[in-house]
Design an enzyme around this catalytic site. Sequence first.
Site, PDB file in Angstrom:
ATOM      1  N   THR A 396      22.251  -6.994  74.902  1.00 35.32           N
ATOM      2  CA  THR A 396      23.385  -7.842  75.119  1.00 35.32           C
ATOM      3  C   THR A 396      23.752  -7.846  76.578  1.00 35.32           C
ATOM      4  O   THR A 396      23.442  -6.924  77.313  1.00 35.32           O
ATOM      5  CB  THR A 396      24.563  -7.308  74.280  1.00 35.32           C
ATOM      6  N   THR A 414      23.348 -12.177  73.515  1.00 39.85           N
ATOM      7  CA  THR A 414      22.547 -11.041  73.052  1.00 39.85           C
ATOM      8  C   THR A 414      21.330 -11.470  72.241  1.00 39.85           C
ATOM      9  O   THR A 414      21.323 -12.562  71.655  1.00 39.85           O
ATOM     10  CB  THR A 414      23.431 -10.116  72.167  1.00 39.85           C
ATOM     11  N   ASN A 416      20.513  -8.765  70.403  1.00 39.30           N
ATOM     12  CA  ASN A 416      20.843  -7.519  69.731  1.00 39.30           C
ATOM     13  C   ASN A 416      20.160  -6.347  70.430  1.00 39.30           C
ATOM     14  O   ASN A 416      20.400  -6.149  71.594  1.00 39.30           O
ATOM     15  CB  ASN A 416      20.568  -7.565  68.229  1.00 39.30           C
ATOM     16  N   SER A 467      29.995  -9.486  64.890  1.00 45.44           N
ATOM     17  CA  SER A 467      29.638  -9.070  66.249  1.00 45.44           C
ATOM     18  C   SER A 467      30.762  -8.248  66.867  1.00 45.44           C
ATOM     19  O   SER A 467      31.921  -8.396  66.497  1.00 45.44           O
ATOM     20  CB  SER A 467      29.414 -10.312  67.107  1.00 45.44           C
ATOM     21  N   GLY A 489      26.996  -3.465  74.703  1.00 50.33           N
ATOM     22  CA  GLY A 489      26.958  -2.070  74.248  1.00 50.33           C
ATOM     23  C   GLY A 489      27.353  -1.891  72.798  1.00 50.33           C
ATOM     24  O   GLY A 489      27.963  -0.875  72.434  1.00 50.33           O
TER      25      GLY A 489
HETATM   26  O1  DON Z   1      26.854  -8.653  68.432  1.00 51.71           O
HETATM   27  C1  DON Z   1      26.844  -7.433  68.466  1.00 51.71           C
HETATM   28  O2  DON Z   1      27.811  -6.747  68.227  1.00 51.71           O
HETATM   29  C2  DON Z   1      25.555  -6.714  68.846  1.00 51.71           C
HETATM   30  N1  DON Z   1      24.432  -7.531  68.504  1.00 51.71           N
HETATM   31  C3  DON Z   1      25.606  -6.364  70.294  1.00 51.71           C
HETATM   32  C4  DON Z   1      24.408  -5.584  70.731  1.00 51.71           C
HETATM   33  C5  DON Z   1      24.557  -4.964  72.048  1.00 51.71           C
HETATM   34  O3  DON Z   1      25.598  -4.992  72.657  1.00 51.71           O
HETATM   35  C6  DON Z   1      23.374  -4.254  72.585  1.00 51.71           C
HETATM   36  N2  DON Z   1      23.672  -3.748  73.889  1.00 51.71           N
HETATM   37  N3  DON Z   1      23.519  -2.941  74.578  1.00 51.71           N
END
Ligand code: DON
Length: 587
Positions: A396, A414, A416, A467, A489
């Site tokens: 992300t 993102t 993911n 999300s 994150g």
């Molecule tokens: O939408 C979400 O909450 C997750 N897919 C976010 C993933 C994410 O932040 C990965 N990062 N470091």
Amino acid sequence: MMQRREFARRLFVGACVPAIPGVIGFPVGLGQDAGKSSRAGLMKVATSRKAVAATVHPLASKAAMNAYSRGGNAVDAAVAASLMLSVVDGHNSGLGGGGLALIRLPDGKHVAIDGRERAPMSVQKDTFIRNGKPDPMLSQTGPLAAATPGLVALLEHISKTYGKVGWRESLAEAAEVAERGFAIDRVTARSIASTADSIRQFAATATVLLDADAQAPKEGTVLVQKDLGRTLRKLADSGAAWFYEGEFAERTASFMREQGGLLSVRDFKEYTTPSRDVVETIYRGHKVIGFPPPSSGGIHVAQMLIMLERFSVAELFKDAPAKAYHLLAEVMKRAMADRAYWLGDADYAEVPLGLLDRGYLADRSRDIDLDKATEVASHGKPPRKEHDLFEDRKHTTHLTAADSSGLVIALTQTVNTSFGSKVMVPGTGVVLNNEMDDFSLAPGVRNAFGLVGSAANSVEPGKRPLSSMSPTIVSDSSGAWRLTCGAAGGPKITTVTLQNIVKLIDLGMSIDEALASPRIHHQWSPDTLSVEDKLPAAIQAELKMRGHSIATSSALAIAQGIMRDSEGLLTAASDPRVPSSASGLTS
Ligand code: DON
């Protein structure tokens, strides 16, 4: 230094106590990177009266500046940055993923455009069940992990609706970098190395991302992505229709049929980017605007702020910093317990507006004890569940841009986890997301971020997975916008966004100081308080004494933000934890 502190103090006039010297043991100056540039020479802070942007990659920040130079506005700059990130930062986000855009228009109105992925229409309750048990491997890696991508539709929509110069030149610029290649930075090199075993399972992905011996390339290696360049040029020629109703959709659907995935031509054709009603909260006289479901971020940042409002947060940070961190952890636990039960795509699940009821949140936070950690057994019971629902009123990255017209954009996007599903659609250079893992496969089953969920976030055809992305914009009591922030994150996005708001409003920090200062995170389950290792040892020890089980980490989330002072000076800042950059337009 004094100048920066004065500057910070002017941000939220009247709302904050004077900046606290050496606050809570932060190194004065709050991070060596917080001055003008980092040791690597990247600009971490940029000021301008005209236009600024902050992203995780210098080439993306440069693309934003180029869009401004072509006569574009903040939305054009964000679109250009986003497209460049799809080339130079593909482990975090890209054309095969999704995003949420929160935009403040010059007239002060806010719009929330939902480019979150949707589950394939043919997904079943048991798609991720093997031998009677949920199998998170299936929602994390491989074709079943992918949901219908939303980013391309989102970017075209915001570019056409709110931009000034269109996206064609930005697409061409991104295509050029894809075709010519760029030197990968340490974060990308590390990300490819740590996912190389999974990448090797997918021939098209391995051919692009690994070297001739199928090994991860070293930092500095030039990564060329010819197919991705072609895809970007197709978008420039034919628009998003090429992706959703043309060659891209057809290629993906036929590859999915071969590989046992579900995405179909219909999934692409039916994909939409709805506008959602924003979540609006008043915190100490400021208006905090957040993103509604399918983001959980807006609701939970608001819940935590409302719970915090009855405490003297600034004084606590000054006089008893460990107590202040403890208080943050306690509100995080309560909000995240609600997330696990109540939150899901509000087009499918009943998400009560009562989650933001001040009386409810006063009750929910009544048992917070500043001296010891309390057990939060479960979610709360917000009022008026039957009637007041959100929906009926119908790895992300966060990037952000703002210009002097009052246009502001906070865009979190993102795929993911790193390189999403690892599946690249052959011939396109596009890596598909693994956003299906953001659903709750079954009660108690943790996703890649250790999150648990309930029926509200169960897998259903066409539903958008919940999300944590939390693009946020804050205005002062006069309605002038003063801050925008967000992060990457997983669940830490929400808790770190909370901390950045508190650091500006309550502690009077500037945006660069806030981004550089230590962070904590609690997501209720597991009952662990994560802290960055630079949080002073004495505070960590006191938190332990209060009953928290502590885990340390070198970095919790990666955040970007912009603040605007009362005279209209824009300051953009990017996270010093990665080779990010901020830029400002000088002429
Ligand atoms: O939408 C979400 O909450 C997750 N897919 C976010 C993933 C994410 O932040 C990965 N990062 N470091």
